[in-house]
Enzyme design. Structure first.
Site, mmCIF file in Angstrom:
data_model
loop_
_atom_site.group_PDB
_atom_site.id
_atom_site.type_symbol
_atom_site.label_atom_id
_atom_site.label_comp_id
_atom_site.label_asym_id
_atom_site.label_seq_id
_atom_site.Cartn_x
_atom_site.Cartn_y
_atom_site.Cartn_z
ATOM 1 N N ARG A 109 -68.872 18.452 -40.837
ATOM 2 C CA ARG A 109 -67.866 19.599 -40.453
ATOM 3 C C ARG A 109 -66.747 18.429 -41.511
ATOM 4 O O ARG A 109 -66.611 17.561 -41.364
ATOM 5 C CB ARG A 109 -66.834 19.300 -39.320
ATOM 6 C CG ARG A 109 -67.018 20.046 -37.872
ATOM 7 C CD ARG A 109 -66.650 20.215 -36.832
ATOM 8 N NE ARG A 109 -65.274 20.879 -36.957
ATOM 9 C CZ ARG A 109 -64.879 21.211 -35.578
ATOM 10 N NH1 ARG A 109 -65.220 21.053 -34.553
ATOM 11 N NH2 ARG A 109 -63.685 21.381 -36.157
ATOM 12 N N ASP A 301 -58.572 30.026 -33.001
ATOM 13 C CA ASP A 301 -59.335 29.467 -31.875
ATOM 14 C C ASP A 301 -59.741 30.844 -30.757
ATOM 15 O O ASP A 301 -61.205 30.863 -30.395
ATOM 16 C CB ASP A 301 -58.859 28.699 -31.219
ATOM 17 C CG ASP A 301 -59.060 27.303 -31.488
ATOM 18 O OD1 ASP A 301 -60.082 26.788 -32.104
ATOM 19 O OD2 ASP A 301 -58.552 25.936 -31.058
#
Length: 416
Positions: A109, A301
């Protein structure tokens, strides 16, 4: 099968992370009531212990004795991007040497969006992906405009600003989660928030934090799975209690309302600096919608979950301006599209989102790719068909919601 009942989902992950980290930095004692102790927050808990904080685990409460200065350490952040990104900012202004590592997913990431502004402040950070190496340095304040809405980047800069000379300023053209700036003043930080020329401007001066008590409400990102299930599974009515209703976190709930969902919010109250309440959602006829632009940060999310809900609407839906999904625990655009297609959803991925058409789900074999939110979304999807759905790595949901499978079963009722 319908979903009916009342449930308190686990406590908020974002607020728990911050309460633990701020408690470590604060002098005296911090009490964190009703913390979430899933895998991600456990990573933060173990990190603050390695840095020198004393943590006593009691029933429904953590008691943290803060430290003057963190001790040098190798810190394993597991799968938690929040842990790693906030630590980069927090540790950069302290003496010591720190190595930040993570699992395979976290190591892929991007961290440059955090490391770049911190280097402008004088931080000595080596690497833009884990493992990262930090040598504590004297920091200078910065006046920084966020290029993308990111609570983690904002928080890292503000935490560095607590140790920097002068006033650190973060300008936010598009609002992101604001738990950091709500909570820091509770710990005594010299922080102000104003709106100037349409921008949200946060200023923080060098501050010494003092221990505080944080009551952690239920996590809206976890409650969202029950809201989604109740809205699309026939004959359902589910109440989630004590949920954080911070507007930067309930974009998905607002989207459900816009689609025509039957949503009732009750028992609203202030707990600490957060608005908390109970949310009841009942099965409804939903219409498709577009999620874009400044709607994205408050439901980033929940967008995989939105894809499922959108498939049960009576007209097409579109998500765009959500390229951020590609750098989550997985590429959440590709993974959501590929797995929902296996269950019959008419969904097409785009560069920065997806297009979903009304669909009828069927059984199949799918995988979570180890992504907790994908796991929970697929478990809700399985309720939409009488055919068998096999979910590989279903246990990924334990990262943020350790008892999700049991709670989902508890509110399931057979339709007579």
């Amino acid at each position: 099968m319908s979903l009916n009942g009342s449930i308190r989902v686990p406590s908020d992950k974002s607020i728990t992370h911050r309460a633990l980290l701020f408690g470590m930095m604060a002098s005296g004692t911090t009490r964190v009531r009703h913390p979430l102790l899933g895998a991600d927050c456990r990573s933060t808990l173990e990190v603050i212990r390695l840095l020198g904080a004393d943590v006593e685990e009691q029933r429904e409460e953590l008691i943290i004795t803060g430290i003057e200065s963190p001790q040098s350490a190798r810190l394993d952040c597991g799968n938690s991007g929040t842990t790693m990104r906030l630590l980069i900012g927090l540790l950069s202004g302290y003496n010591g040497s720190f190595e930040l590592v993570g699992d395979d997913s976290l190591s892929k990431r991007p961290m440059r969006r955090v490391t770049a502004p911190l280097r402008e402040m004088g931080a000595h950070v080596k690497g833009d992906q884990a493992p990262l190496f930090i040598e504590g340095a004297m920091l200078q304040s910065i006046d920084y405009t966020l290029p993308v809405a990111s609570a983690q980047v904002k928080s890292a800069i503000l935490l560095a600003g607590l140790r920097a000379s002068g006033t650190t300023i973060v300008r936010e053209p598009m609002l992101s989660r604001d738990h950091t700036e709500r909570m820091l003043p509770l710990f005594g930080a010299k922080l102000s928030v104003e709106v100037e020329k349409g921008e949200r401007v946060i200023r923080v001066d060098p501050s010494r934090l003092i221990g505080a008590t944080v009551n952690v409400p239920a996590d809206p990102s976890s409650a969202a799975f029950f809201w989604a299930g109740a809205s699309i599974v026939s004959g359902s009515s589910v109440t989630t209690t004590d949920v954080c209703l911070n507007e930067t976190r309930i974009g998905f709930l607002r989207t459900l309302e816009r689609m025509g969902a039957n949503v009732v919010i009750s028992n609203e109250r202030l707990v600490g600096e957060e608005i908390v309440g109970d949310v009841t959602v009942k099965t409804s006829v939903l219409s498709g919608t577009v999620v874009e632009k400044d709607m994205i940060p408050s439901q980033i999310d929940e967008l995989p979950l939105f894809a499922l809900v959108a498939s049960q609407a009576n007209s097409p839906s579109v998500v765009k301006d959500a390229a951020e999904l590609r750098v989550k625990e997985t590429d959440r655009i590709d993974s959501v599209v590929s797995q929902l297609r296996k269950l019959g959803v008419d969904i097409v991925g785009t560069e920065d989102g997806f297009i979903v058409n009304p669909s009828r789900l069927h059984g199949g074999s799918v995988t979570t790719y180890g992504d907790h939110r994908l796991s929970m979304m697929l478990q809700i999807a399985a309720l939409m068909t009488d055919e068998f759905v096999h979910i590989e790595e279903i246990e990924a949901s334990d990262v943020s919601y350790p008892r999700f499978r049991q709670d989902l079963q508890r509110v399931q009722r057979k339709i007579e």
